[in-house]
Motif scaffolding. Sequence first.
Motif, PDB file in Angstrom:
ATOM      1  N   GLU A   8       0.757  -0.890   0.121  1.00  0.00           N
ATOM      2  CA  GLU A   8      -0.102  -0.335  -0.648  1.00  0.00           C
ATOM      3  C   GLU A   8       0.987   1.161   0.052  1.00  0.00           C
ATOM      4  O   GLU A   8       0.473   2.302   0.049  1.00  0.00           O
ATOM      5  N   SER A   9       2.031   0.904   0.302  1.00  0.00           N
ATOM      6  CA  SER A   9       2.997   2.344  -0.082  1.00  0.00           C
ATOM      7  C   SER A   9       3.126   3.363  -1.610  1.00  0.00           C
ATOM      8  O   SER A   9       2.829   2.452  -2.191  1.00  0.00           O
ATOM      9  N   GLU A  10       3.351   4.895  -1.169  1.00  0.00           N
ATOM     10  CA  GLU A  10       3.356   5.240  -2.029  1.00  0.00           C
ATOM     11  C   GLU A  10       4.262   4.603  -3.424  1.00  0.00           C
ATOM     12  O   GLU A  10       4.141   5.608  -4.077  1.00  0.00           O
ATOM     13  N   PHE A  11       5.668   4.567  -2.837  1.00  0.00           N
ATOM     14  CA  PHE A  11       6.745   3.588  -3.746  1.00  0.00           C
ATOM     15  C   PHE A  11       6.262   2.979  -4.486  1.00  0.00           C
ATOM     16  O   PHE A  11       7.107   2.468  -5.582  1.00  0.00           O
ATOM     17  N   HIS A  12       5.612   1.887  -3.525  1.00  0.00           N
ATOM     18  CA  HIS A  12       5.211   0.436  -5.284  1.00  0.00           C
ATOM     19  C   HIS A  12       4.014   0.799  -5.473  1.00  0.00           C
ATOM     20  O   HIS A  12       4.147   0.402  -6.574  1.00  0.00           O
ATOM     21  N   ALA A  13       3.325   1.873  -5.665  1.00  0.00           N
ATOM     22  CA  ALA A  13       2.134   2.063  -5.540  1.00  0.00           C
ATOM     23  C   ALA A  13       2.538   2.991  -7.313  1.00  0.00           C
ATOM     24  O   ALA A  13       2.181   3.373  -8.139  1.00  0.00           O
ATOM     25  N   CYS A  14       3.753   4.228  -6.980  1.00  0.00           N
ATOM     26  CA  CYS A  14       4.631   4.957  -8.025  1.00  0.00           C
ATOM     27  C   CYS A  14       5.181   3.928  -8.972  1.00  0.00           C
ATOM     28  O   CYS A  14       5.691   3.797 -10.565  1.00  0.00           O
ATOM     29  N   LEU A  15       5.556   2.423  -8.750  1.00  0.00           N
ATOM     30  CA  LEU A  15       7.015   1.677  -9.156  1.00  0.00           C
ATOM     31  C   LEU A  15       5.912   1.481 -10.831  1.00  0.00           C
ATOM     32  O   LEU A  15       6.221   1.192 -11.730  1.00  0.00           O
ATOM     33  N   ALA A  16       4.188   0.609  -9.746  1.00  0.00           N
ATOM     34  CA  ALA A  16       3.458  -0.252  -9.760  1.00  0.00           C
ATOM     35  C   ALA A  16       3.124   0.866 -11.631  1.00  0.00           C
ATOM     36  O   ALA A  16       2.337   0.559 -12.541  1.00  0.00           O
ATOM     37  N   GLU A  17       2.730   2.004 -11.259  1.00  0.00           N
ATOM     38  CA  GLU A  17       1.941   2.989 -12.135  1.00  0.00           C
ATOM     39  C   GLU A  17       3.623   2.811 -13.765  1.00  0.00           C
ATOM     40  O   GLU A  17       2.849   3.343 -14.573  1.00  0.00           O
ATOM     41  N   ALA A  18       4.604   3.340 -12.986  1.00  0.00           N
ATOM     42  CA  ALA A  18       5.755   3.415 -14.191  1.00  0.00           C
ATOM     43  C   ALA A  18       5.945   2.111 -14.788  1.00  0.00           C
ATOM     44  O   ALA A  18       6.133   1.999 -15.709  1.00  0.00           O
ATOM     45  N   GLY A  19       5.109   0.446 -14.199  1.00  0.00           N
ATOM     46  CA  GLY A  19       5.354  -0.507 -15.044  1.00  0.00           C
ATOM     47  C   GLY A  19       6.664  -1.168 -14.295  1.00  0.00           C
ATOM     48  O   GLY A  19       7.140  -2.116 -14.993  1.00  0.00           O
ATOM     49  N   LEU A  20       7.433  -0.753 -13.242  1.00  0.00           N
ATOM     50  CA  LEU A  20       8.554  -1.091 -12.511  1.00  0.00           C
ATOM     51  C   LEU A  20       7.675  -2.376 -11.822  1.00  0.00           C
ATOM     52  O   LEU A  20       8.758  -2.461 -10.531  1.00  0.00           O
ATOM     53  N   ALA A  21       6.789  -2.520 -11.238  1.00  0.00           N
ATOM     54  CA  ALA A  21       6.369  -3.067  -9.695  1.00  0.00           C
ATOM     55  C   ALA A  21       7.529  -4.393  -9.606  1.00  0.00           C
ATOM     56  O   ALA A  21       7.804  -5.393  -9.346  1.00  0.00           O
ATOM     57  N   HIS A  22       7.475  -4.751 -10.703  1.00  0.00           N
ATOM     58  CA  HIS A  22       8.345  -6.965 -10.937  1.00  0.00           C
ATOM     59  C   HIS A  22       9.713  -6.211 -11.163  1.00  0.00           C
ATOM     60  O   HIS A  22       9.957  -7.145 -10.363  1.00  0.00           O
ATOM     61  N   VAL A  23      10.481  -5.745 -11.148  1.00  0.00           N
ATOM     62  CA  VAL A  23      11.794  -4.772 -10.702  1.00  0.00           C
ATOM     63  C   VAL A  23      12.799  -5.174  -9.732  1.00  0.00           C
ATOM     64  O   VAL A  23      12.088  -4.346  -8.733  1.00  0.00           O
ATOM     65  N   THR A  24      13.628  -5.544 -10.036  1.00  0.00           N
ATOM     66  CA  THR A  24      14.248  -5.627  -8.421  1.00  0.00           C
ATOM     67  C   THR A  24      15.315  -4.625  -8.812  1.00  0.00           C
ATOM     68  O   THR A  24      15.746  -4.106  -7.253  1.00  0.00           O
ATOM     69  N   ARG A  25      16.049  -3.764  -9.691  1.00  0.00           N
ATOM     70  CA  ARG A  25      17.015  -3.278  -9.742  1.00  0.00           C
ATOM     71  C   ARG A  25      16.774  -2.512 -11.003  1.00  0.00           C
ATOM     72  O   ARG A  25      16.291  -2.865 -12.058  1.00  0.00           O
ATOM     73  N   LEU A  26      17.073  -1.251 -10.684  1.00  0.00           N
ATOM     74  CA  LEU A  26      16.689  -0.707 -11.464  1.00  0.00           C
ATOM     75  C   LEU A  26      18.878   0.494 -11.795  1.00  0.00           C
ATOM     76  O   LEU A  26      19.558   0.294 -11.540  1.00  0.00           O
TER      77      LEU A  26
END
Length: 128
Positions: A8-26
Motif C-alpha cells: 500500500e505504500s506510495e513508492f510501490h504504487a509509483c513503481l506500478a504506475e511506471a510499469g516497474l513493479a516487478h523489477v528488483t534492480r533499476l
Amino acid sequence: VDFFKPAESEFHACLAEAGLAHVTRLTRREWSFVRSLIGRPRRVSAGYFADERQRLHEHRARARQLNRGARLAVGQRVTAFHPKVRQLHLGAILTPDGDAYRVQFDRAELGVQRILDFQLVAPNGCAS
C-alpha cells in the motif's frame, strides 16, 4: 485497523504506475525516471500533517468497511491503551460503541473507558 501492508505504500504504487513493479534492480536512468514521478520531497509543515492525518482517517475508514464482520465479541479479553493513564492494560469488551468499544479494565481503579478500535488488540494479535 492500523496495520498497513507494504504493497500500500506510495513508492510501490509509483513503481506500478511506471510499469516497474516487478523489477528488483533499476538502472540510473530508470531511477531518475522514478524520482521524477515522485517529485520533490515535502517539508514538514501543518499542511503536510493535515494531509497525512486525512490519509490515515481514509485508511481507517476503508479498514473498518472491510472488517465489519470481524468485530470483537462482548466479553473478549483485550489489551487496550487507557486514555487517562496513557498505558497498556488488560481488560474485557463490555459493548461495541460505533468505531470504539467500552472496555472494563482488570484493575478496578481504571474502571470502564470508551476505547477507539485502533487503540486495542485481542490476545491472538488481531486488532479490531
